[in-house]
Design an enzyme around this catalytic site. Structure first.
Site, PDB file in Angstrom:
ATOM      1  N   THR B 187      35.944  87.064   5.142  1.00 43.56           N
ATOM      2  CA  THR B 187      35.493  86.624   6.457  1.00 43.56           C
ATOM      3  C   THR B 187      36.354  87.336   7.506  1.00 43.56           C
ATOM      4  O   THR B 187      37.475  87.757   7.221  1.00 43.56           O
ATOM      5  CB  THR B 187      35.658  85.101   6.625  1.00 43.56           C
ATOM      6  OG1 THR B 187      37.053  84.796   6.528  1.00 43.56           O
ATOM      7  CG2 THR B 187      34.925  84.350   5.534  1.00 43.56           C
ATOM      8  N   GLU B 331      30.127  82.851   3.403  1.00 38.11           N
ATOM      9  CA  GLU B 331      30.306  81.855   2.333  1.00 38.11           C
ATOM     10  C   GLU B 331      28.990  81.434   1.691  1.00 38.11           C
ATOM     11  O   GLU B 331      28.998  80.703   0.689  1.00 38.11           O
ATOM     12  CB  GLU B 331      31.004  80.600   2.885  1.00 38.11           C
ATOM     13  CG  GLU B 331      32.477  80.777   3.239  1.00 38.11           C
ATOM     14  CD  GLU B 331      32.680  81.259   4.680  1.00 38.11           C
ATOM     15  OE1 GLU B 331      31.730  81.811   5.268  1.00 38.11           O
ATOM     16  OE2 GLU B 331      33.794  81.061   5.205  1.00 38.11           O
ATOM     17  N   LYS B 443      33.471  64.307  20.382  1.00 41.96           N
ATOM     18  CA  LYS B 443      33.383  63.135  19.512  1.00 41.96           C
ATOM     19  C   LYS B 443      33.762  61.910  20.335  1.00 41.96           C
ATOM     20  O   LYS B 443      34.929  61.610  20.525  1.00 41.96           O
ATOM     21  CB  LYS B 443      34.303  63.316  18.304  1.00 41.96           C
ATOM     22  CG  LYS B 443      33.902  64.544  17.465  1.00 41.96           C
ATOM     23  CD  LYS B 443      34.951  64.964  16.454  1.00 41.96           C
ATOM     24  CE  LYS B 443      34.537  66.253  15.732  1.00 41.96           C
ATOM     25  NZ  LYS B 443      34.787  67.490  16.513  1.00 41.96           N
ATOM     26  N   TRP B 448      28.373  61.835  18.623  1.00 44.25           N
ATOM     27  CA  TRP B 448      28.659  63.218  18.985  1.00 44.25           C
ATOM     28  C   TRP B 448      27.829  63.629  20.197  1.00 44.25           C
ATOM     29  O   TRP B 448      26.648  63.311  20.295  1.00 44.25           O
ATOM     30  CB  TRP B 448      28.342  64.169  17.822  1.00 44.25           C
ATOM     31  CG  TRP B 448      29.401  64.149  16.767  1.00 44.25           C
ATOM     32  CD1 TRP B 448      30.530  63.392  16.754  1.00 44.25           C
ATOM     33  CD2 TRP B 448      29.413  64.925  15.578  1.00 44.25           C
ATOM     34  NE1 TRP B 448      31.262  63.649  15.627  1.00 44.25           N
ATOM     35  CE2 TRP B 448      30.599  64.587  14.874  1.00 44.25           C
ATOM     36  CE3 TRP B 448      28.557  65.873  15.015  1.00 44.25           C
ATOM     37  CZ2 TRP B 448      30.929  65.169  13.653  1.00 44.25           C
ATOM     38  CZ3 TRP B 448      28.899  66.446  13.807  1.00 44.25           C
ATOM     39  CH2 TRP B 448      30.080  66.100  13.137  1.00 44.25           C
TER      40      TRP B 448
END
Lengths: 548, 548
Positions: B187, B331, B443, B448
């Site tokens: 990455t 990933e 949050k 959220w």
């Protein structure tokens, strides 16, 4: 160096979960013979499969890897059983309702099935077997049919709809080793006892992915597939699993497999694809010739299970329906080849490819084993026995005499490849053409002679009605061909004439020395040449053989 | 109960063997900037890959699972490396040529690469790194470029074509455990060190099968795919492997990634499919607007790597080119979703589906993890962090500080799912819409709030030039939104006006209490809002905040 990827098993459970959520709106339509077919969404099928799993566990006590058999047509309940049974860790055993009673009894006892899920319409077949099936403790009956046929039988009898009615709609599906058995299917056993092939979760998953790849069937949720090939026949060629992977709609004929209802359901429901053996397409062609129906929605048809006569393919071409050859066996899950021609050819150029068995997909490795056990080139000429390897190819059979899996030498090579029993050639671009069964090939001095080639060449003679060629022992060459010929009425051809005719199309060393006229070629119950009988007549000295 | 199926591993070797035989006539076409591109058949590529494997083993002494890096554009030699290296049991490590020098050095040393195969045109990048790469013993140079840049370097230098010239055309490929590493990709490490994802033979095989399924890209040998997405970027989204599975032709741009040569190669070579990030399509659109070219051969384009502006999709619709959104990460191999709409909709009805990230394919299981760690429903409204599981999803990273694989808590759940760091919603029919990065979500009291939603709503105000919303600590709610706004020249809107405007499209409890006017939103080097900077300014008391 190990990878850092997650270790997630390839299971039927995952196919079920994917189909009932992401493709929850796709449908299974089952023909009922009523004005309207039955329609169930994948979401409903998934919920009903979940309830069935709960019922099998909680009410019928199915545990571990016990076998649950199905004796059913293609319909939505059978799809539910396809997913519920393997997902709970048990083994789905599909029973072939065309088998003789004694073979069915042998198979159920060999598999030690604890439960049989049966269609009501098949109780006339099932009921007389039950006294011979000591392992079967439960019979679950789905769909119309006379239940009184089961009166007094030993197993407990359950109504499918009642059984699943009030069950939970969730199930704590176990994590399953992808190499464990998900489904069991027996070969029909034309020689010897039937042999069980136990498909794994992994093999079903990978095979069904391949079915969905564009070079195989490549269907999407735009499509509806008419699944004529029975669900008891090699998992209906993987279609019930493949459809749940990508949301392909299924049209299920249930017991309505006659040409007239098939033609009606095609015209009304307009499937884009269908899968069946050649005899189905022969019957349907006769039907629509007599009673025209629009079949043109089926742009692609997969045809397998037996060689497809080219004339049948041409006839369907004219109806706008393209038949595509596939080859496989119970032991190959069954996808072994499919005959899509290379891209960019004219219809005339495509034709030689379309009449082959087709190309091997990723996942099926193939080699030709020659007369001396050597591996032959892919040159389109060298004929050998086809051997295959791959993650959805059988490497043995389930439970032999001592209960162990077994690997007969005539079915598996020393290095574990499946010997298909088919003899053929492979072209340099990978197209397989089968010419013979290995047992019918003539092994002459380290070379193979195709009995089928000789027969076809002989039958092209205008005075020959039928001809069968078999191998007979020969001191010098090991085996040589014996030609048995049925002449037409009034024919005058001599053996020498026939041999000269053969010599025009066959290599000299392949020409038979032994000839016999016979009144008719002996046939098996399904109309194939019965070469065992000819070989025995020859061995017993009952043929009037002329040596040329 | 074990199955009776063969145990055949899913390896890159099997993909190679299949592609170079069954699909031996398919082609890789590499742009050269000359009058004619270079064309090589899969059979040739396969033979050259085999010779490369022999050279790597016999001349360079590559053994076991040693890492062989590539620093290359998309071209046929890179495809050869893709197959040769994993098939011999070594690990292909693709180096991202866009990374800063210090990251490349870090990555090569971390992977302990023994060999680097590099394009000649990239030697200006590679040469200065070599003194810092003590593990690299060999550099193999392919294609045009000034070799003198390597004069005096420590590793041995080899010419690619000379190296493979007289090598055997067969290789006794080892049987490889499908769970071992085949390829390594790091990455880019915007925060902290780069992290290595080690793809397994199994994950590559399964991912590439999925790429080929009709619900994903579904290409066949009829197709040619223009692979703009670099081979160093998550295995070019699996395309080199997928093409060898089914014979899809590849068109490789090498270093000619500018809009003009891309437009020329599309018009001349007429690919049917292409894969690239949005910026490529932005540039190409500007190019063909100025200098018209026929792009219409590309009926399908896969676009990923970043969200695609809807206006860009509309512009390409008009050119007869359909862009299809895909979402993924290093990933996730990377195929996580693809945005094919359900079947049977009008273009207007399709639109809301096309602008989502798309649906999960078989093999990718998804769940939304809510603010309290609970799993949220797929209702199109509940926003949570996307977590995924599957056989081609990473479960950890390669070699941490102590050399062991590692699983940081912020990247993997306790039960092993990948935390994507993306926040979004999933519709009842399984379409994912990403709304935020998890680190940018506010949050607030167990719920959220999407910062992106608030920003978009604010920027719709006629007097707002830019707006960035970040989470700031709040005693009562944990976090609350802070709105930082850039007003247009001469604007007169008050904070109260802006809040009232917001209230028209946003729930009351989501309205920010804290407001600040700023001269400009701070940006990262690639032009994204740099929210870290805003949060720090607030924490340091450098913003003039008004409380409403």
């Amino acid at each position: 160096m190990l990878s850092t990827m997650q270790d997630v098993s390839l299971t039927v459970t995952r196919i079920l979960k994917h189909g009932m959520t992401i493709h929850g709106k796709s449908q299974v339509t089952t023909w009922t013979g009523e004005a309207e077919p039955e329609r169930r969404s994948f979401a409903e099928i998934g919920e009903r499969a979940t309830r069935l799993a709960n019922a099998l566990r909680d009410e019928l006590g199915v545990v571990g890897d016990q076998r649950v058999a199905t004796l059913m047509w293609n319909n939505s309940e059978h799809v539910e059983a396809y997913f519920a049974i393997p997902s709970m860790g048990a083994v789905l055993h599909t029973l072939n309702l065309r088998l003789p009673a004694e073979q069915l009894i042998w198979i159920v006892n060999h598999a030690a099935d604890r439960v049989v899920v049966a269609n009501g319409s098949l109780l006339p077949l099932l009921a007389p077997l039950l006294p011979h099936l000591p392992t079967v403790e439960h019979v679950v009956v789905a769909g119309p049919g006379d239940r009184s046929l089961l009166d007094g039988c030993t197993p407990r009898v359950h109504e499918y709809e009642e059984l699943i009615a009030d069950r939970p709609t969730t199930y704590d599906w176990p994590e399953i080793d992808e190499r464990s058995a998900a489904a069991l299917c027996y070969t029909s056993g034309t020689t010897g006892d039937p042999k069980g092939v136990a498909y794994s979760h992994r093999s079903i998953y990978l095979h069904s992915m391949q079915v969905n790849m564009a070079e195989s069937m490549g269907l999407t949720e735009k499509d509806t597939t008419l699944v004529v090939v029975p669900q008891f026949h090699v998992n209906a060629w993987g279609l019930p699993h493949a459809t749940f992977m990508t949301g392909i709609n299924m049209l299920m004929p249930d017991r309505f497999l006659q040409p007239a209802p098939l033609a009606e359901m095609i015209e009304r429901e307009r499937p884009t694809h269908a899968a069946a053996v050649p005899t189905i397409w022969q019957g349907l062609l006769a039907e629509v010739t007599a009673n025209p129906r629009d079949l043109s929605s089926m742009s692609q048809v997969t045809i397998g299970g037996a060689a497809c006569p080219p004339a049948l393919m041409e006839a369907y071409d004219k109806l706008g329906v393209r038949l595509c050859h596939a080859w496989g066996m119970t032991e190959t899950s069954p996808l072994g080849t499919m005959a899509h021609p290379p891209y960019g050819l004219t219809p005339e150029q495509e034709w030689p490819y379309r009449i082959t068995q087709g190309r091997f997909p990723l996942g099926v490795e193939a080699r030709l084993s020659g007369p001396a056990g050597d591996t032959l080139p892919w040159d389109g000429e060298s004929a050998g026995e086809l051997e295959v390897r791959g993650p959805w190819i059988a490497g043995g059979y389930y439970g032999g005499a001592g209960g162990e899996d077994f690997r007969p030498d005539d079915k598996f090579s020393e290095d574990g490849w499946l010997k298909t029993g088919d003899v053929g050639v492979i072209s340099p671009d990978g197209y397989l053409t089968l010419t013979d069964r290995a047992k019918d090939v003539i092994k002459s001095g380290g070379e193979w002679i195709s009995s089928v080639d000789l027969e076809n060449a002989l039958m092209a003679h205008p005075e020959v009605a039928e001809a069968a060629v078999v191998a007979v022992p020969d001191d010098r060459w090991g085996e040589r061909p014996l030609a048995t010929v049925v002449l037409k009425e009034g024919a005058t051809a001599s053996y020498a004439d026939l041999r000269d005719f053969l010599a025009r199309s066959v290599a000299k060393w392949q020409l038979p020395e032994r000839w016999a006229l016979i009144p008719a070629v002996p046939k098996t119950s399904v109309g194939k040449f019965d070469k065992k009988v000819i070989r025995k007549s020859y061995a017993d000295g009952q043929l009037d053989v002329t040596q040329l």
